[in-house]
Structure formats: structure tokens, C-alpha cells
Motif scaffolding. Structure first.
Motif, PDB file in Angstrom:
ATOM      1  N   ALA A 108      21.804  43.226 -25.065  1.00 53.73           N
ATOM      2  CA  ALA A 108      22.953  42.811 -24.259  1.00 53.73           C
ATOM      3  C   ALA A 108      22.685  42.922 -22.762  1.00 53.73           C
ATOM      4  N   GLY A 109      21.542  43.515 -22.383  1.00 52.90           N
ATOM      5  CA  GLY A 109      21.195  43.544 -20.961  1.00 52.90           C
ATOM      6  C   GLY A 109      20.961  44.900 -20.352  1.00 52.90           C
ATOM      7  N   ALA A 110      20.915  45.970 -21.173  1.00 52.11           N
ATOM      8  CA  ALA A 110      20.748  47.315 -20.620  1.00 52.11           C
ATOM      9  C   ALA A 110      19.307  47.624 -20.243  1.00 52.11           C
ATOM     10  N   GLY A 111      18.350  46.842 -20.715  1.00 47.55           N
ATOM     11  CA  GLY A 111      16.939  47.097 -20.427  1.00 47.55           C
ATOM     12  C   GLY A 111      16.498  46.539 -19.092  1.00 47.55           C
ATOM     13  N   GLN A 112      15.211  46.714 -18.808  1.00 49.74           N
ATOM     14  CA  GLN A 112      14.678  46.301 -17.515  1.00 49.74           C
ATOM     15  C   GLN A 112      14.594  44.783 -17.349  1.00 49.74           C
ATOM     16  N   HIS A 113      14.684  44.042 -18.445  1.00 51.41           N
ATOM     17  CA  HIS A 113      14.599  42.584 -18.373  1.00 51.41           C
ATOM     18  C   HIS A 113      15.964  41.898 -18.430  1.00 51.41           C
ATOM     19  N   GLY A 114      17.046  42.688 -18.428  1.00 55.06           N
ATOM     20  CA  GLY A 114      18.377  42.099 -18.462  1.00 55.06           C
ATOM     21  C   GLY A 114      18.723  41.538 -19.828  1.00 55.06           C
ATOM     22  N   TYR A 115      19.679  40.597 -19.830  1.00 53.49           N
ATOM     23  CA  TYR A 115      20.162  40.027 -21.092  1.00 53.49           C
ATOM     24  C   TYR A 115      19.030  39.285 -21.812  1.00 53.49           C
ATOM     25  N   ALA A 146       2.063  51.883 -33.395  1.00 50.86           N
ATOM     26  CA  ALA A 146       2.129  50.644 -34.164  1.00 50.86           C
ATOM     27  C   ALA A 146       3.544  50.332 -34.630  1.00 50.86           C
ATOM     28  N   SER A 147       4.496  51.194 -34.331  1.00 49.08           N
ATOM     29  CA  SER A 147       5.865  50.984 -34.796  1.00 49.08           C
ATOM     30  C   SER A 147       6.580  49.964 -33.912  1.00 49.08           C
ATOM     31  N   PRO A 148       7.185  48.936 -34.511  1.00 50.86           N
ATOM     32  CA  PRO A 148       7.942  47.971 -33.707  1.00 50.86           C
ATOM     33  C   PRO A 148       9.134  48.612 -33.008  1.00 50.86           C
ATOM     34  N   PHE A 149       9.637  49.730 -33.537  1.00 50.82           N
ATOM     35  CA  PHE A 149      10.710  50.466 -32.872  1.00 50.82           C
ATOM     36  C   PHE A 149      10.227  50.969 -31.512  1.00 50.82           C
ATOM     37  N   VAL A 150       8.999  51.497 -31.486  1.00 51.24           N
ATOM     38  CA  VAL A 150       8.426  52.015 -30.247  1.00 51.24           C
ATOM     39  C   VAL A 150       8.054  50.880 -29.301  1.00 51.24           C
ATOM     40  N   ILE A 151       7.494  49.806 -29.847  1.00 50.02           N
ATOM     41  CA  ILE A 151       7.118  48.653 -29.023  1.00 50.02           C
ATOM     42  C   ILE A 151       8.358  48.081 -28.337  1.00 50.02           C
ATOM     43  N   ALA A 152       9.464  48.020 -29.065  1.00 52.81           N
ATOM     44  CA  ALA A 152      10.717  47.528 -28.482  1.00 52.81           C
ATOM     45  C   ALA A 152      11.156  48.421 -27.330  1.00 52.81           C
ATOM     46  N   ALA A 153      11.011  49.741 -27.488  1.00 49.82           N
ATOM     47  CA  ALA A 153      11.397  50.674 -26.422  1.00 49.82           C
ATOM     48  C   ALA A 153      10.504  50.520 -25.200  1.00 49.82           C
ATOM     49  N   LYS A 154       9.210  50.337 -25.428  1.00 53.65           N
ATOM     50  CA  LYS A 154       8.279  50.153 -24.308  1.00 53.65           C
ATOM     51  C   LYS A 154       8.606  48.880 -23.525  1.00 53.65           C
ATOM     52  N   LEU A 155       8.874  47.802 -24.241  1.00 53.16           N
ATOM     53  CA  LEU A 155       9.201  46.540 -23.568  1.00 53.16           C
ATOM     54  C   LEU A 155      10.496  46.658 -22.779  1.00 53.16           C
TER      55      LEU A 155
END
Length: 544
Positions: A206-213, A315-324
Motif C-alpha cells: 500500500a506504500g509503506a516501503g521505500q518504493h511507495g505504492y 533464500a526465503s521470499p519473506f526475507v527478500i520482500a523485506a530487503k526490497l
């Protein structure tokens, strides 16, 4: 507040109800005439059974393996694959639920195959299923070392393989109520983690990350479906990607059938098993489908980290999502959760494997000593025989942990599909046996829906996936990949044919099928259910 305050199910002490003429307690799973050793005990509560099913399913297949699924099929392809396999699993659970509530015996579905279809099928099905759990125990122990190496690469995984082998094996020598309690809390950690991730994913998308929505941007770039293997036909390549994910989805869902294994040690199976059957799948489907959906929204399928050979948090997509998203603290937290996930899975491996050995021994398909139990109802010899295979994890000290993970994952997943197909087949035979004896399915403790069509649906697609799941080894030909894909099938066929030739068994006719031994209607034990009174108790009662 004690743990039993959540939802206590206790036998009503009535003269002649909980004790038979020989003095056996009413919590024995079966009362065998002439048996000179104790039986398994009905000491798992409703909340235990519910969490055993959830905890045995939500594991490395979701937290790590789902990244490979996203890379092969894309967000839409992976989502459709998980939903499709979910419908197959639902047909299996419906089939298993009807049989397990009518005849709730330990390691039930191998006995169902022996009694309803063919003793050779029960033999081969039981041993391939046990083999898959024993090998997966070695896999999970390897994963513990790899996970801890996330914090310190200098530590040998052999240290943690040894330590956790002792801990998990020792835990399985305790009464089954301890196992149920361990799984209850381990599964609770998994559920809280996934719910937390779903909330996190909604916020980031929804936009809370560094890349916005973000919205559905990954479905547009790089795309909703990923091409796989085929280069000259885009549509076919995308379908191939979808089909390649089915085996991964099967690995993720495997463990749902633990409800059938634990039914023989569950208090008040008339109520607890149907409740677990009805509720568990919807919750698992909720966790899996929504997790795959949001992973696909946050991580593009061409992210190189998705195909990492690592078996830890990287290798966890959960972690990859957090990094992105620019969140730095989550990888360490997810890695810690992964350790609990793996220990829970390892605990379930030994439990389920040992109970299958008990069923095989009672059917005459394994040494009789494996059916012996301690006074507290623990099948000590079966536990030891299963646990010893966990020591094979030490072989990984000289090999790539990621390579071993992929091999064992594929072997286990195919064995799971074989088991599911057999369960559907057993249910079809069970329904025929009921019809021949003019027993209405409306009179059963639990009547599954859409039968017999739903059982045939599951049987057809389980067999189809088993036959076609190794297609990647043909494009181009890969000998190692072929055996990794079909070794479980080969072992199953060899075991079946070998048993058929040696024992000269015959198919069981519907008239001769044994639907009486262990039948629930012959269990005169009555139970009372104490409803929880506190808010905390009501919350956990909802979960169970």
C-alpha cells in the motif's frame, strides 16, 4: 491458567465404560486380545490435533521453497498452482476424514489400504511414506545447521545436526501429550509469523516501503506468468512453468494428512477429527494462498535471490520482500522463526514415521517388535528405528546443503502424492464396502462432500502429477534429475510387486473388506467437553 483450561476433553468415568473385562484403560487405542504389552494412548486434545495438522504442513516448503515456485511460474502461475494443488489436497482430506472418523486407528491410512484394497498396497504405501518421513528428518536436521550458519559461517553444521538429533529424538520418547504440546506452541509461532507477514505485506504494497505504492506492479513487470524451459513458444513455456510448480506446491502441503495418523491417539475422535478436518484445510489454504499472493506482489519473479541454493533466511521470499522494502531487521527474525519451523517439522517427522511403523507392524508388514509400546504408550522401537535415519544428515558435511535439500524435497513430495493417491483409492473402496453391506454414509460420524466424484478427482490428478512431475529431466535429458524425480515411484513399484510375488496377496473384495476392526461405533467410551471461560481460552479454542 493450565494448558488444559483452553479446551479440556475428559472421559466421563462410568462403571463398565472406560475399562473392559481385562482391565484395559479406555484410553487405549485398540484392545487386542492376548496382547502382552501396552497400547498407544488417546491423549491428544482437539487443539493438539488441529495444530499438528497445521504445524506439520507449514514449514520449509512455504518459508523457503515458495521462492523457487515464484521464479518458475511467476506470481499468477504460482498462485494458480497452489490453489489447484489445494483442491487436490482437499479431496484427500475429505476422503481421509470419512475413514479416520469411522475407524480411528494409529497410522490409519496404511491399514485402510491393507483392509480395503490390497495388502501389497498397504505394504508399499506404508514403507514409501515412512521412507519419505525418515529421509525428511535428515533434511530438517541439515537445515538447522544451515540456518544457524546464517549468524556464523564458521560453525560446522555437524554440531547442530548432532545436538538437535538428540533433542528431537529424546522428545519423541516422551508421552504423546508432550508431542502434542510441543507442536501446539511451535505451530502457534508459525501462525503468528505468517499473520505478521501478511500485515507487513499489505502495508508495504500500500506504500509503506521505500518504493511507495506497489499494487500489482510485479504482475506487469516482469509479468504475471514466467516462461520456463521452453524458448520457442511463450504460451507453452508459461504452462510448463505452472506445471513445474505443482511438485513444489505438493511438498508445501504435505503433512495435512497427519490428521489421519494422529486420529488413533486423539481424545474423543467423534468430535475432534471431524472438527480438524473441517477447519484445518481452510486455515492452511488461507495461509498458503495469501502468502503466495503477497509474495508475488512484493517480489518480481526474476529476482536472482529466489533461486539461491541456500537453505536459510537468505533464500526465503519473506526475507527478500523485506530487503526490497528497505526493512533490515526482518531477515534475522525470520531466520530465528525458521529454526522453530524446522524443529517442529523434524519433531513431526519422527512422530509420523514411528506411527506408520506401528501400523505396518500390526498389519504384519514390519517386524512385530515395532508395535511394542512403553507403559505410557510410546512406541519406543518404532521411534528409534525412524530416528536413526536422521543420522544420514551427517553425509551432508561433504556435500552442498542446497543440493541435498532439493533432492530430498523432490523425493518427499512425490512420496506425498503417492500417499494422497492411495488415500483417495482407499476411500473409493471403503464407500463400495459400505454400499455392499447397505450401510448408509449418512450414518457415519463424518460424511465427506461430493463423493465419489471428489475422490476420483483427487485420484486422477494425483496419479497424473506423479507420472508427469519429472518432465524437467527430459528437457534436456538429466540422469540425476530423472532419478531424483522418480526414485519414490520406483521404490513404490518395486515394494508392491515384490510383496505381491512373495506373499501372493489378492485384491480385497468389497464383501471381504474389514470395516469392523477399530470401528468407532464399537467404542463405548463417552466424553464430556468443558467449554473455556477466559478470553485467552476462547481464543485458543477458536484455533482448535
Amino acid at each position: 491458567m493450565g494448558s488444559d483450561d483452553v479446551i479440556a476433553i475428559a472421559p466421563v468415568e462410568e462403571k463398565g465404560v472406560n475399562e473392559d473385562a481385562s482391565g484395559h484403560s479406555g484410553d487405549d487405542v485398540e484392545k487386542k486380545g492376548g496382547a502382552d504389552f501396552p497400547e498407544l494412548k488417546r491423549r491428544l486434545k482437539s487443539r493438539h490435533l488441529q495444530m499438528i495438522a497445521i504445524g506439520g504442513t507449514i514449514g520449509t516448503g512455504l518459508f523457503i521453497g515458495s521462492g523457487e515456485a515464484l521464479a518458475k511460474a511467476g506470481p499468477a502461475g504460482a498462485l494458480i498452482a497452489y490453489i489447484f494443488v489445494g483442491t487436490i489436497v482437499y479431496s484427500v482430506i475429505q476422503s481421509l476424514g470419512e475413514m479416520a472418523t469411522y475407524i480411528p486407528i494409529a497410522g490409519g491410512f496404511t491399514s485402510y489400504a491393507t483392509r480395503f484394497v490390497d495388502p501389497s498396497l498397504g505394504f508399499s504405501m506404508g514403507w514409501i511414506y515412512w521412507f519419505s518421513w525418515a529421509m525428511t528428518y535428515a533434511l530438517e536436521l541439515t537445515a538447522t545447521g544451515l540456518i544457524i550458519q546464517y549468524w556464523n559461517q564458521d560453525l560446522s553444521i555437524g554440531i547442530f545436526i548432532g545436538v538437535f538429533w538428540v533433542v528431537v529424538t529424546a522428545a519423541n520418547f516422551l508421552p504423546v501429550s508432550f508431542y502434542g504440546e510441543f507442536e501446539f506452541w511451535f505451530a502457534s509461532i508459525k501462525i503468528v509469523t505468517i499473520v505478521g507477514f501478511l500485515i507487513f505485506a499489505i502495508c508495504i504494497d500500500a506504500g509503506a516501503g521505500q518504493h511507495g505504492y506497489l499494487g500489482f506492479h510485479t504482475w506487469g513487470n516482469p509479468g504475471a506468468f514466467a516462461p520456463y524451459l521452453i524458448t520457442d513458444n511463450d504460451a507453452l513455456a508459461k504452462f510448463v512453468g505452472f506445471w513445474a510448480v505443482l511438485i513444489q506446491a505438493g511438498f508445501s502441503y504435505q503433512g495435512t494428512e497427519l490428521v489421519g495418523i494422529a486420529a488413533g491417539e486423539t481424545e474423543n475422535p467423534r468430535k475432534t477429527v471431524p472438527a480438524a478436518i473441517k477447519k484445518t484445510f481452510y486455515r492452511i489454504l488461507f495461509f498458503f494462498v495469501f502468502s503466495i499472493f503477497f509474495i508475488g506482489l512484493l517480489v518480481p519473479y526474476d529476482n536472482k535471490d529466489l533461486l539461491s541454493a541456500a537453505s536459510n533466511a537468505t533464500a526465503s521470499p519473506f526475507v527478500i520482500a523485506a530487503k526490497l522494502a528497505g526493512v533490515k531487521v526482518l531477515p534475522g527474525l525470520i531466520n530465528a522463526v525458521l529454526l522453530f519451523v524446522v524443529l517442529s517439522a523434524a519433531n513431526a517427522n519422527v512422530y509420523s514415521g514411528s506411527r506408520i511403523l506401528v501400523a505396518l507392524a500390526r498389519d504384519g508388514s514390519a517386524p512385530a517388535i515395532l508395535a511394542r509400546t512403553t507403559e505410557s504408550g510410546v512406541p519406543c522401537y518404532a521411534v528409534a528405528a525412524t530416528a536413526v535415519f536422521g543420522l544420514l544428515a551427517f553425509l551432508n558435511l561433504s556435500n552442498s546443503g542446497g543440493t541435498v535439500f532439493n533432492w530430498l524435497q523432490n523425493i518427499t513430495a512425490v512420496a506425498g502424492f503417492i500417499t494422497w493417491a492411495c488415500i483417495n483409492g482407499c476411500h473409493i473402496a471403503f464407500m463400495r464396502a459400505l454400499a455392499v453391506r447397505k450401510i448408509s454414509r449418512d450414518s457415519l460420524p463424518y460424511k465427506s462432500m461430493w463423493q465419489p466424484a471428489f475422490a476420483w478427482y483427487g485420484l486422477f490428478f494425483n496419479v497424473l502429477i506423479i507420472i508427469t512431475q519429472g518432465f524437467e529431466s527430459f528437457i534436456p535429458w538429466n540422469t540425476s534429475g530423472f532419478f531424483a524425480a522418480y526414485i519414490s515411484v520406483i521404490l513404490f513399484v518395486v515394494a508392491y510387486v515384490g510383496h505381491k510375488v512373495v506373499m501372493r496377496t489378492k485384491f480385497v473384495s468389497s464383501v471381504e473388506a474389514d470395516i469392523d476392526t477399530g470401528c468407532l461405533i464399537h467404542d463405548t467410551t463417552t466424553w464430556s467437553i468443558e467449554e473455556p471461560t477466559t478470553m485467552w481460552g476462547k481464543f485458543w479454542a477458536w484455533l482448535s
